[in-house]
Write an enzyme that holds these catalytic residues in place. Structure first.
Site, PDB file in Angstrom:
ATOM      1  N   GLN A 133       0.820  -1.209   0.000  1.00  0.00           N
ATOM      2  CA  GLN A 133       0.000   0.000   0.000  1.00  0.00           C
ATOM      3  C   GLN A 133       0.849   1.252   0.000  1.00  0.00           C
ATOM      4  O   GLN A 133       2.063   1.216   0.266  1.00  0.00           O
ATOM      5  CB  GLN A 133      -0.895   0.006   1.253  1.00  0.00           C
ATOM      6  CG  GLN A 133      -0.112  -0.029   2.562  1.00  0.00           C
ATOM      7  CD  GLN A 133      -1.026  -0.221   3.773  1.00  0.00           C
ATOM      8  OE1 GLN A 133      -1.288   0.729   4.492  1.00  0.00           O
ATOM      9  NE2 GLN A 133      -1.490  -1.448   3.970  1.00  0.00           N
ATOM     10  N   HIS A 155       0.071   5.652   1.179  1.00  0.00           N
ATOM     11  CA  HIS A 155      -0.872   6.603   1.747  1.00  0.00           C
ATOM     12  C   HIS A 155      -0.745   7.926   0.999  1.00  0.00           C
ATOM     13  O   HIS A 155       0.369   8.402   0.758  1.00  0.00           O
ATOM     14  CB  HIS A 155      -0.592   6.832   3.238  1.00  0.00           C
ATOM     15  CG  HIS A 155      -0.621   5.581   4.043  1.00  0.00           C
ATOM     16  ND1 HIS A 155      -1.720   4.765   4.098  1.00  0.00           N
ATOM     17  CD2 HIS A 155       0.323   4.987   4.821  1.00  0.00           C
ATOM     18  CE1 HIS A 155      -1.461   3.726   4.883  1.00  0.00           C
ATOM     19  NE2 HIS A 155      -0.232   3.838   5.313  1.00  0.00           N
ATOM     20  N   GLU A 181       3.019   7.532   8.737  1.00  0.00           N
ATOM     21  CA  GLU A 181       3.081   6.547   9.820  1.00  0.00           C
ATOM     22  C   GLU A 181       4.510   6.370  10.307  1.00  0.00           C
ATOM     23  O   GLU A 181       5.470   6.485   9.534  1.00  0.00           O
ATOM     24  CB  GLU A 181       2.582   5.179   9.340  1.00  0.00           C
ATOM     25  CG  GLU A 181       1.134   5.109   8.971  1.00  0.00           C
ATOM     26  CD  GLU A 181       0.738   3.740   8.441  1.00  0.00           C
ATOM     27  OE1 GLU A 181      -0.472   3.496   8.331  1.00  0.00           O
ATOM     28  OE2 GLU A 181       1.633   2.921   8.124  1.00  0.00           O
ATOM     29  N   HIS A 194       4.789   0.162   0.899  1.00  0.00           N
ATOM     30  CA  HIS A 194       5.219  -0.624   2.060  1.00  0.00           C
ATOM     31  C   HIS A 194       4.201  -1.708   2.362  1.00  0.00           C
ATOM     32  O   HIS A 194       3.059  -1.680   1.880  1.00  0.00           O
ATOM     33  CB  HIS A 194       5.397   0.276   3.283  1.00  0.00           C
ATOM     34  CG  HIS A 194       4.132   0.959   3.734  1.00  0.00           C
ATOM     35  ND1 HIS A 194       3.653   2.095   3.137  1.00  0.00           N
ATOM     36  CD2 HIS A 194       3.230   0.639   4.709  1.00  0.00           C
ATOM     37  CE1 HIS A 194       2.532   2.465   3.730  1.00  0.00           C
ATOM     38  NE2 HIS A 194       2.239   1.593   4.686  1.00  0.00           N
ATOM     39  N   ARG A 223      -4.434   0.431  -1.748  1.00  0.00           N
ATOM     40  CA  ARG A 223      -3.897  -0.932  -1.739  1.00  0.00           C
ATOM     41  C   ARG A 223      -3.665  -1.437  -3.167  1.00  0.00           C
ATOM     42  O   ARG A 223      -4.388  -1.061  -4.081  1.00  0.00           O
ATOM     43  CB  ARG A 223      -4.850  -1.882  -1.021  1.00  0.00           C
ATOM     44  CG  ARG A 223      -5.098  -1.542   0.432  1.00  0.00           C
ATOM     45  CD  ARG A 223      -6.075  -2.519   1.073  1.00  0.00           C
ATOM     46  NE  ARG A 223      -6.272  -2.233   2.497  1.00  0.00           N
ATOM     47  CZ  ARG A 223      -7.175  -1.391   2.963  1.00  0.00           C
ATOM     48  NH1 ARG A 223      -7.984  -0.766   2.130  1.00  0.00           N
ATOM     49  NH2 ARG A 223      -7.289  -1.178   4.263  1.00  0.00           N
TER      50      ARG A 223
END
EC number: 5.3.1.8
Length: 407
Positions: free
Chosen positions: A98, A100, A125, A252, A271
């Site tokens: 995925q 972000h 993250e 990642h 995804r």
């Protein structure tokens, strides 16, 4: 104030008390029954709408408490929620490949596809390993990807000889072209490639990290295209205390192990593999960054912000204002105990105790800390706390999440 975290039992989580999340949750919540065949995947500690923590005193949601007194809780009379979400993850089976989106892209995706991208926020993250932790993170250098293709005839056949030639020549467009070809290959072509690789590897005598990872992912996900992403992305094995920071558009996937994770308060995930969920391949390929850096460069280093006053506090300070995480790791206290300073920022913070024990002393209160204790320190509680570590106990370990006001 003590809070109770929100437990998420996703399919990929570790089972029963093999899960560190389950152990923490059981210590955090009196009377919680841990079922041996249930996957305990995540423990959420925050006010996110999909799983707010609750106050231990009365069961009220932390989100409600913040909205009722934003100035006293998070130091902002106009604020409505924390800008971050703190989690612990226990991973038995890989999470999806995925990326972000950044803030601008998240807003656009939310407007266009609100059923898939459910909020307009970005989702950087930080993952800090609690145990040996495995992840895919960022594209590998050109020469590493070329070597993988040289050694894997099935991938050469899938992607074409010209892609390998460009990789060997270090053509700047080679990785993008190869990954796009992979992700746009037909399901039938992907299945033929993966099935042939699996058959060859299962009968081979030689072992390698990538071979073992391929067979493990194939056993869990069959002929999912994400299985082949391991030949493009860095395969990292983190030791406890090591961390990775996942900025916008960095590809990642978490693979195995336990970690503390902190992120901006969002659910936005694009995804493209290792998942039965919706794969938004075109969006991922439009957004993904092809930096092609060595795996070691993916590790995110903490800083010692107060070396004299807080020599045992390492702080992970990412380049976003949403969050920072301090790791407080103290040696076992000898006779007479150990006293240590803990700072509470102006916007409040969340403190999770992972190991050891002690007492946190503030201006007008004391809170007993042990494994699984989660404390929300409101803005109104003051800036300085004294941590008294138990005598002759085990080493003390805690993580403190807060808004990033360090840069």
């Amino acid at each position: 104030m003590e809070i109770v975290g929100n437990v998420k039992c996703y399919e990929w989580g570790k089972l029963g008390l093999d899960s560190f999340v389950a152990k923490l949750a059981q210590a955090n919540c009196d009377g919680l029954e841990v079922k041996p065949d249930c996957p305990y995947a995540e423990l959420w500690m925050g006010d996110h709408v999909s799983g707010p923590a609750t106050l231990k005193t009365d069961g009220k949601g932390l989100d409600q408490a913040i909205r009722a007194d934003p100035a006293g809780m998070i130091g902002s009379p106009t604020g409505q929620q924390l800008p971050f979400l703190l989690k612990v993850l226990s991973i038995r089976k890989a999470l999806s490949v995925q990326v972000h989106p950044d803030k601008t892209e998240a807003e656009k995706l939310h407007r266009q596809f609100p059923d898939i991208y459910k909020d307009p926020n970005h989702k950087p993250e930080l993952a800090i390993a609690l145990t040996d932790f495995q992840a895919l993170c960022g594209f590998r250098p050109h020469e590493d990807i070329a070597r993988s293709l040289q050694e894997t005839v099935e991938l050469q056949q899938l992607l074409g000889a010209e892609v390998l030639a460009k990789l060997e020549a270090r053509d700047p467009s080679a990785v993008r072209e190869g990954y796009e070809r992979l992700m746009h290959s037909t399901p039938e072509a992907i299945e033929r490639c993966i099935a042939a690789m699996a058959s060859r590897m299962q009968s081979a005598d030689s072992a390698s990290e990538l071979r073992d990872l391929f067979l493990r992912l194939h056993a869990d996900f069959g002929c999912d295209v994400g299985v082949l992403s391991i030949y493009f992305l860095n395969y990292l094995r983190l030791q406890p205390g090591q961390a990775i920071y996942l900025a916008a558009n960095v590809p990642h996937a978490y693979l195995d192990g336990d970690c503390v994770e902190c992120m901006a308060c969002s659910d936005n995930v694009v995804r493209a593999g290792l998942t039965p969920k919706f794969k938004d391949v075109d969006t991922l390929l439009r957004l993904v960054r092809y930096d092609c850096l060595p795996g070691a460069s993916m590790l995110f280093q903490p800083r010692l912000l107060q070396p004299e006053r807080q020599p045992h506090t390492r702080t992970f300070v990412p380049p976003v204002p949403d969050f920072a995480v301090a790791e407080i790791r103290l040696p076992a206290a000898s006779a007479g105990g150990l006293e240590y300073s803990v700072t509470n920022p102006a916007n409040g913070s969340i403190l999770l105790t992972v190991g050891g024990g002690g007492t946190l002393v503030g201006e007008d209160r004391e809170i007993r800390l042990s494994m699984g204790t989660i404390v929300f320190l409101p803005s109104s509680a003051g800036k300085e706390f004294l941590l008294k570590v138990d005598e002759a106990g085990e080493p003390f370990l805690a993580f403190q999440a807060m808004r990033n006001d360090f840069e």
